[in-house]
Motif scaffolding. Structure first.
Motif, PDB file in Angstrom:
ATOM      1  N   ARG A  53     -13.783  -3.684  -4.377  1.00 46.23           N
ATOM      2  CA  ARG A  53     -12.419  -4.198  -4.279  1.00 46.23           C
ATOM      3  C   ARG A  53     -11.457  -3.047  -4.507  1.00 46.23           C
ATOM      4  O   ARG A  53     -11.608  -2.277  -5.447  1.00 46.23           O
ATOM      5  CB  ARG A  53     -12.170  -5.303  -5.303  1.00 46.23           C
ATOM      6  N   GLY A  54     -10.466  -2.933  -3.630  1.00 47.31           N
ATOM      7  CA  GLY A  54      -9.500  -1.854  -3.783  1.00 47.31           C
ATOM      8  C   GLY A  54      -8.383  -1.962  -2.762  1.00 47.31           C
ATOM      9  O   GLY A  54      -8.273  -2.949  -2.030  1.00 47.31           O
ATOM     10  N   ASP A  55      -7.553  -0.931  -2.702  1.00 51.54           N
ATOM     11  CA  ASP A  55      -6.440  -0.858  -1.760  1.00 51.54           C
ATOM     12  C   ASP A  55      -6.738   0.185  -0.694  1.00 51.54           C
ATOM     13  O   ASP A  55      -7.208   1.285  -1.006  1.00 51.54           O
ATOM     14  CB  ASP A  55      -5.141  -0.474  -2.482  1.00 51.54           C
ATOM     15  N   VAL A  56      -6.478  -0.151   0.569  1.00 47.96           N
ATOM     16  CA  VAL A  56      -6.627   0.798   1.662  1.00 47.96           C
ATOM     17  C   VAL A  56      -5.271   1.454   1.899  1.00 47.96           C
ATOM     18  O   VAL A  56      -4.290   0.769   2.202  1.00 47.96           O
ATOM     19  CB  VAL A  56      -7.132   0.104   2.937  1.00 47.96           C
ATOM     20  N   ILE A  57      -5.228   2.784   1.771  1.00 47.47           N
ATOM     21  CA  ILE A  57      -3.972   3.514   1.859  1.00 47.47           C
ATOM     22  C   ILE A  57      -4.069   4.553   2.968  1.00 47.47           C
ATOM     23  O   ILE A  57      -5.002   5.364   2.997  1.00 47.47           O
ATOM     24  CB  ILE A  57      -3.627   4.189   0.521  1.00 47.47           C
ATOM     25  N   LEU A  58      -3.116   4.534   3.891  1.00 46.86           N
ATOM     26  CA  LEU A  58      -3.022   5.512   4.961  1.00 46.86           C
ATOM     27  C   LEU A  58      -1.915   6.510   4.613  1.00 46.86           C
ATOM     28  O   LEU A  58      -0.823   6.103   4.204  1.00 46.86           O
ATOM     29  CB  LEU A  58      -2.704   4.846   6.300  1.00 46.86           C
ATOM     30  N   SER A  59      -2.187   7.781   4.799  1.00 41.78           N
ATOM     31  CA  SER A  59      -1.173   8.792   4.484  1.00 41.78           C
ATOM     32  C   SER A  59      -1.264   9.951   5.463  1.00 41.78           C
ATOM     33  O   SER A  59      -2.329  10.244   6.018  1.00 41.78           O
ATOM     34  CB  SER A  59      -1.343   9.295   3.045  1.00 41.78           C
ATOM     35  N   SER A  60      -0.125  10.623   5.673  1.00 40.30           N
ATOM     36  CA  SER A  60      -0.047  11.796   6.544  1.00 40.30           C
ATOM     37  C   SER A  60       0.946  12.772   5.943  1.00 40.30           C
ATOM     38  O   SER A  60       2.066  12.368   5.562  1.00 40.30           O
ATOM     39  CB  SER A  60       0.397  11.389   7.962  1.00 40.30           C
ATOM     40  N   ASP A  61       0.549  14.019   5.822  1.00 42.54           N
ATOM     41  CA  ASP A  61       1.385  15.044   5.191  1.00 42.54           C
ATOM     42  C   ASP A  61       1.833  14.623   3.791  1.00 42.54           C
ATOM     43  O   ASP A  61       2.962  14.883   3.375  1.00 42.54           O
ATOM     44  CB  ASP A  61       2.614  15.356   6.058  1.00 42.54           C
ATOM     45  N   GLY A  62       0.944  13.944   3.086  1.00 44.23           N
ATOM     46  CA  GLY A  62       1.239  13.537   1.719  1.00 44.23           C
ATOM     47  C   GLY A  62       2.132  12.325   1.588  1.00 44.23           C
ATOM     48  O   GLY A  62       2.478  11.935   0.465  1.00 44.23           O
ATOM     49  N   LYS A  63       2.512  11.700   2.711  1.00 47.03           N
ATOM     50  CA  LYS A  63       3.395  10.530   2.673  1.00 47.03           C
ATOM     51  C   LYS A  63       2.638   9.288   3.137  1.00 47.03           C
ATOM     52  O   LYS A  63       1.904   9.332   4.127  1.00 47.03           O
ATOM     53  CB  LYS A  63       4.626  10.758   3.552  1.00 47.03           C
ATOM     54  N   GLU A  64       2.841   8.192   2.427  1.00 50.89           N
ATOM     55  CA  GLU A  64       2.179   6.940   2.778  1.00 50.89           C
ATOM     56  C   GLU A  64       2.762   6.365   4.063  1.00 50.89           C
ATOM     57  O   GLU A  64       3.979   6.232   4.209  1.00 50.89           O
ATOM     58  CB  GLU A  64       2.337   5.929   1.638  1.00 50.89           C
ATOM     59  N   VAL A  65       1.866   6.003   5.007  1.00 47.80           N
ATOM     60  CA  VAL A  65       2.309   5.454   6.294  1.00 47.80           C
ATOM     61  C   VAL A  65       1.711   4.072   6.561  1.00 47.80           C
ATOM     62  O   VAL A  65       1.955   3.474   7.607  1.00 47.80           O
ATOM     63  CB  VAL A  65       1.949   6.416   7.449  1.00 47.80           C
ATOM     64  N   GLY A  66       0.943   3.558   5.621  1.00 49.95           N
ATOM     65  CA  GLY A  66       0.368   2.224   5.772  1.00 49.95           C
ATOM     66  C   GLY A  66      -0.430   1.856   4.538  1.00 49.95           C
ATOM     67  O   GLY A  66      -0.937   2.727   3.829  1.00 49.95           O
ATOM     68  N   ARG A  67      -0.522   0.557   4.281  1.00 57.55           N
ATOM     69  CA  ARG A  67      -1.242   0.102   3.083  1.00 57.55           C
ATOM     70  C   ARG A  67      -1.668  -1.351   3.257  1.00 57.55           C
ATOM     71  O   ARG A  67      -0.947  -2.170   3.839  1.00 57.55           O
ATOM     72  CB  ARG A  67      -0.353   0.227   1.850  1.00 57.55           C
ATOM     73  N   LEU A  68      -2.855  -1.648   2.704  1.00 63.40           N
ATOM     74  CA  LEU A  68      -3.340  -3.020   2.628  1.00 63.40           C
ATOM     75  C   LEU A  68      -3.977  -3.183   1.263  1.00 63.40           C
ATOM     76  O   LEU A  68      -4.975  -2.526   0.946  1.00 63.40           O
ATOM     77  CB  LEU A  68      -4.354  -3.311   3.740  1.00 63.40           C
ATOM     78  N   ASN A  69      -3.381  -4.022   0.429  1.00 67.37           N
ATOM     79  CA  ASN A  69      -3.809  -4.160  -0.962  1.00 67.37           C
ATOM     80  C   ASN A  69      -4.900  -5.209  -1.148  1.00 67.37           C
ATOM     81  O   ASN A  69      -5.015  -6.155  -0.366  1.00 67.37           O
ATOM     82  CB  ASN A  69      -2.613  -4.520  -1.855  1.00 67.37           C
ATOM     83  N   ASN A  70      -5.659  -5.017  -2.220  1.00 71.05           N
ATOM     84  CA  ASN A  70      -6.616  -6.020  -2.700  1.00 71.05           C
ATOM     85  C   ASN A  70      -7.632  -6.424  -1.631  1.00 71.05           C
ATOM     86  O   ASN A  70      -7.826  -7.597  -1.333  1.00 71.05           O
ATOM     87  CB  ASN A  70      -5.862  -7.247  -3.207  1.00 71.05           C
ATOM     88  N   VAL A  71      -8.303  -5.431  -1.060  1.00 66.56           N
ATOM     89  CA  VAL A  71      -9.317  -5.670  -0.034  1.00 66.56           C
ATOM     90  C   VAL A  71     -10.684  -5.723  -0.713  1.00 66.56           C
ATOM     91  O   VAL A  71     -11.114  -4.749  -1.337  1.00 66.56           O
ATOM     92  CB  VAL A  71      -9.301  -4.561   1.031  1.00 66.56           C
ATOM     93  N   ALA A  72     -11.364  -6.852  -0.604  1.00 65.61           N
ATOM     94  CA  ALA A  72     -12.672  -7.031  -1.247  1.00 65.61           C
ATOM     95  C   ALA A  72     -13.777  -7.050  -0.203  1.00 65.61           C
ATOM     96  O   ALA A  72     -13.588  -7.515   0.928  1.00 65.61           O
ATOM     97  CB  ALA A  72     -12.693  -8.327  -2.049  1.00 65.61           C
ATOM     98  N   VAL A  73     -14.934  -6.531  -0.592  1.00 62.00           N
ATOM     99  CA  VAL A  73     -16.151  -6.647   0.209  1.00 62.00           C
ATOM    100  C   VAL A  73     -17.210  -7.247  -0.712  1.00 62.00           C
ATOM    101  O   VAL A  73     -17.817  -6.550  -1.519  1.00 62.00           O
ATOM    102  CB  VAL A  73     -16.624  -5.282   0.755  1.00 62.00           C
TER     103      VAL A  73
END
Length: 286
Positions: free
Chosen positions: A217-237
């Motif tokens: 369980r965690g958060d999926v975080i997308l980033s480029s050049d150190g800046k966040e460009v997308g996020r999806l929280n609380n993703v469980a498998v």
């Protein structure tokens, strides 16, 4: 057959057909839309996940009513499996590596009446039986709204017509996870590619692969050049599926600047939790 008898006969047939149709409709709706872990009615529950083990043997849930009317909720245990898309379906027997946690915890009370603005607590207590095998066990607490019962109107069940009232019954569930013994879980991110959300917005799709005897369980975080460009929280498998397909929307205002850039994709512990990155990979936007 007189006209009066004929009308009464066909009216009775119509009533029977209508009742069967309503029951069939309710069955189909219940089959295609099982209880899911989602916000429901006016109830808010915190925390949204309970994890129990030998060190954390009890927890307290806080319930609040964000609506304007007093509501009653019945609390029960329900078991779900998770599929690769993250959908939850009620089951009677464990699937895959899953094991049920019902019987490993107690909770009280079993029913609560929530007044607007007045919080209520529910206590959950771990009860480990002797000889429990090492493993992760999961069930869910279902908080289901109890509809008000109203006296039937004598004018609604006469020969002049039929009145049918359909009320939506809300429910929300939270996972109860019990862990015992030495457990570990690992993740890997694969199948990275550009995608589109249902509304046509740009996104990145990916697969989170799970190995080990513990869910992720965690958060999926997308980033480029150190800046966040997308996020999806609380993703469980959960253990009922070896992988999870995820689509993470990109921040629309940053799309143009991403052309030709590499996006880092991290599956991290949830916000506020301490731990190493669960899995990572990257994709270059063409």
């Amino acid at each position: 057959m007189t006209d009066t008898v004929r009308v009464s006969f066909f009216f009775d047939l119509f009533v029977k057909f209508l009742i069967k149709f309503i029951l069939l409709f309710a069955f189909i709706i219940g089959s295609y839309f099982p209880h899911k872990a989602m916000a429901a009615g006016g109830i808010v529950i915190s925390p949204q996940l309970v994890e129990l083990d030998n060190k954390n043997r009890n927890t307290v849930l806080t319930l609040a009513n964000r609506g304007q009317e007093t509501e009653t909720y019945r609390i029960s245990v329900i078991n779900y499996r998770m599929d690769a898309q993250g959908n939850l379906f009620e089951i009677d027997k464990p699937i895959g590596e899953d094991a049920f946690a019902n019987g490993l915890f107690r909770f009280a009370p079993r029913q609560v009446t929530l007044k607007p603005g007045s919080p209520q607590t529910v206590r959950v207590l771990y009860r480990r039986p002797s000889g429990l095998k090492d493993g992760e066990y999961r069930s869910h607490l279902l908080f289901q709204q109890v509809p008000e019962t109203t006296a039937a109107n004598s004018n609604t069940a006469n020969r002049a017509g039929i009145s049918v009232e359909i009320k939506t019954i809300f429910g929300i569930s939270i996972p109860i996870i019990v862990r015992h013994g030495s457990l570990s879980g690992n993740g890997e991110i694969t199948e990275l590619k550009p995608a589109k959300k249902e509304n046509g917005s740009d996104a990145i799709s990916l697969r989170i692969n799970r190995t080990g005897n513990q869910s992720l369980r965690g958060d999926v975080i997308l980033s480029s050049d150190g800046k966040e460009v997308g996020r999806l929280n609380n993703v469980a498998v959960y253990l009922s599926t070896p992988y999870r397909e995820v689509v993470v929307p990109l921040v629309e205002e940053k799309l143009q600047a991403l052309s030709g850039k590499t996006i880092s994709v991290d599956y991290r512990p949830r916000k506020g939790e301490i731990g190493p990155v669960i899995a990572s990979n990257n994709i270059t936007i063409r």
